[in-house]
Scaffold this motif. Sequence first.
Motif, mmCIF file in Angstrom:
data_model
loop_
_atom_site.group_PDB
_atom_site.id
_atom_site.type_symbol
_atom_site.label_atom_id
_atom_site.label_comp_id
_atom_site.label_asym_id
_atom_site.label_seq_id
_atom_site.Cartn_x
_atom_site.Cartn_y
_atom_site.Cartn_z
ATOM 1 N N VAL A 1 1.247 11.212 46.094
ATOM 2 C CA VAL A 1 -0.205 10.981 46.190
ATOM 3 C C VAL A 1 -0.840 10.997 44.793
ATOM 4 N N CYS A 2 -0.387 11.914 43.930
ATOM 5 C CA CYS A 2 -0.915 11.977 42.548
ATOM 6 C C CYS A 2 -0.674 10.654 41.825
ATOM 7 N N ILE A 3 0.510 10.096 42.001
ATOM 8 C CA ILE A 3 0.840 8.830 41.336
ATOM 9 C C ILE A 3 -0.020 7.703 41.907
ATOM 10 N N ALA A 4 -0.126 7.660 43.244
ATOM 11 C CA ALA A 4 -0.936 6.610 43.890
ATOM 12 C C ALA A 4 -2.401 6.690 43.462
ATOM 13 N N GLU A 5 -2.893 7.922 43.197
ATOM 14 C CA GLU A 5 -4.304 8.119 42.851
ATOM 15 C C GLU A 5 -4.533 8.196 41.335
ATOM 16 N N ASN A 6 -3.493 7.926 40.557
ATOM 17 C CA ASN A 6 -3.574 8.024 39.082
ATOM 18 C C ASN A 6 -4.032 9.391 38.592
ATOM 19 N N THR B 1 -2.842 16.457 37.794
ATOM 20 C CA THR B 1 -2.254 17.215 38.913
ATOM 21 C C THR B 1 -0.757 16.935 39.017
ATOM 22 N N GLN B 2 -0.377 15.710 38.746
ATOM 23 C CA GLN B 2 1.053 15.370 38.795
ATOM 24 C C GLN B 2 1.831 16.270 37.824
ATOM 25 N N ASN B 3 1.240 16.465 36.651
ATOM 26 C CA ASN B 3 1.863 17.334 35.642
ATOM 27 C C ASN B 3 1.853 18.799 36.106
ATOM 28 N N TRP B 4 0.723 19.238 36.631
ATOM 29 C CA TRP B 4 0.560 20.628 37.070
ATOM 30 C C TRP B 4 1.520 20.976 38.212
ATOM 31 N N ILE B 5 1.715 20.026 39.112
ATOM 32 C CA ILE B 5 2.527 20.310 40.307
ATOM 33 C C ILE B 5 4.028 20.410 39.980
ATOM 34 N N GLN B 6 4.404 20.013 38.767
ATOM 35 C CA GLN B 6 5.829 20.097 38.383
ATOM 36 C C GLN B 6 6.354 21.529 38.473
ATOM 37 N N TRP B 7 5.468 22.519 38.250
ATOM 38 C CA TRP B 7 5.887 23.918 38.378
ATOM 39 C C TRP B 7 6.461 24.155 39.774
ATOM 40 N N PHE B 8 5.795 23.581 40.795
ATOM 41 C CA PHE B 8 6.248 23.746 42.178
ATOM 42 C C PHE B 8 7.544 22.971 42.431
ATOM 43 N N VAL B 9 7.678 21.823 41.774
ATOM 44 C CA VAL B 9 8.920 21.035 41.922
ATOM 45 C C VAL B 9 10.102 21.884 41.462
ATOM 46 N N THR B 10 9.968 22.497 40.274
ATOM 47 C CA THR B 10 11.028 23.353 39.727
ATOM 48 C C THR B 10 11.251 24.579 40.611
ATOM 49 N N GLU B 11 10.147 25.171 41.060
ATOM 50 C CA GLU B 11 10.226 26.355 41.917
ATOM 51 C C GLU B 11 11.029 26.056 43.194
ATOM 52 N N GLN B 12 10.811 24.881 43.773
ATOM 53 C CA GLN B 12 11.530 24.531 45.008
ATOM 54 C C GLN B 12 13.025 24.368 44.763
ATOM 55 N N ILE B 13 13.402 23.830 43.595
ATOM 56 C CA ILE B 13 14.835 23.721 43.269
ATOM 57 C C ILE B 13 15.436 25.122 43.255
ATOM 58 N N MET C 1 -12.412 15.892 37.748
ATOM 59 C CA MET C 1 -12.675 15.892 39.197
ATOM 60 C C MET C 1 -11.439 15.399 39.953
ATOM 61 N N LEU C 2 -11.107 16.117 41.024
ATOM 62 C CA LEU C 2 -9.921 15.757 41.817
ATOM 63 C C LEU C 2 -10.211 14.556 42.713
ATOM 64 N N PRO C 3 -9.303 13.577 42.755
ATOM 65 C CA PRO C 3 -9.472 12.531 43.768
ATOM 66 C C PRO C 3 -9.440 13.163 45.166
ATOM 67 N N LYS C 4 -10.231 12.622 46.080
ATOM 68 C CA LYS C 4 -10.348 13.185 47.439
ATOM 69 C C LYS C 4 -8.972 13.379 48.108
ATOM 70 N N LYS C 5 -8.121 12.366 47.982
ATOM 71 C CA LYS C 5 -6.814 12.444 48.650
ATOM 72 C C LYS C 5 -5.935 13.537 48.071
ATOM 73 N N VAL C 6 -6.082 13.769 46.760
ATOM 74 C CA VAL C 6 -5.314 14.851 46.122
ATOM 75 C C VAL C 6 -5.856 16.188 46.610
ATOM 76 N N GLU C 7 -7.178 16.301 46.658
ATOM 77 C CA GLU C 7 -7.797 17.540 47.161
ATOM 78 C C GLU C 7 -7.319 17.839 48.590
ATOM 79 N N GLU C 8 -7.265 16.801 49.413
ATOM 80 C CA GLU C 8 -6.837 16.989 50.810
ATOM 81 C C GLU C 8 -5.390 17.460 50.903
#
Length: 168
Positions: free
Chosen positions: A107-112, A116-128, A1-8
């Motif tokens: 936000v992923c780090i703050a919400e543990n 999602t932190q791992n999943w979002i890395q694709w976007f980090v690389t994509e932005q580079i 389940m996604l933390p609310k803040k991550v979902e937002e």
Amino acid sequence: MLPKKVEEILNLQIEREDYSSQLYLSMASWAENKGFEGVSNWLYAQAEEERVHMLKLVKYVNERDGIAIIPGIDTPPSDFGDVFEAFDAVLKHERFISGSINDIVAVCIAENDYTTQNWIQWFVTEQIEEEASVKAIIDKLNLLGKQNLYMFDRDIMSMRGEGEASAE
Ligand SMILES: [Fe+2]
Ligand SMILES: [Fe+2]
């Protein structure tokens, strides 16, 4: 389940990727009307890519038992000055998006939420990659100068990396 803040914040990113797609679509149409076939093809392809990014986020939010919200989007600008100004606007927008992806990681780090932190890395690389490819285009534009926009327009599609979406 996604933390609310991550979902937002993921829903905010859905909106931003959707806006990116509409912004580049508007630029593509503008370039097409100016007679820049190559530039407009590049931008149409970029608009498709941003839509794929949006869909990736929609699927992820729903898969993790969140609720993806499909946003209404503000009308993007329709005049972009000249080709130089248009690509400066693309770079500025991509830098804004990189910052926005960075905020998701925070936000992923703050919400543990390490999933999602791992999943979002694709976007980090994509932005580079996206920032680098737009910078390469601006370098080429500056190198060729205003007199050689025909050559630039003819060559720009060859600057898209392999595997990048094409509107054709
Ligand atoms: Fe994107
Ligand atoms: Fe992008």
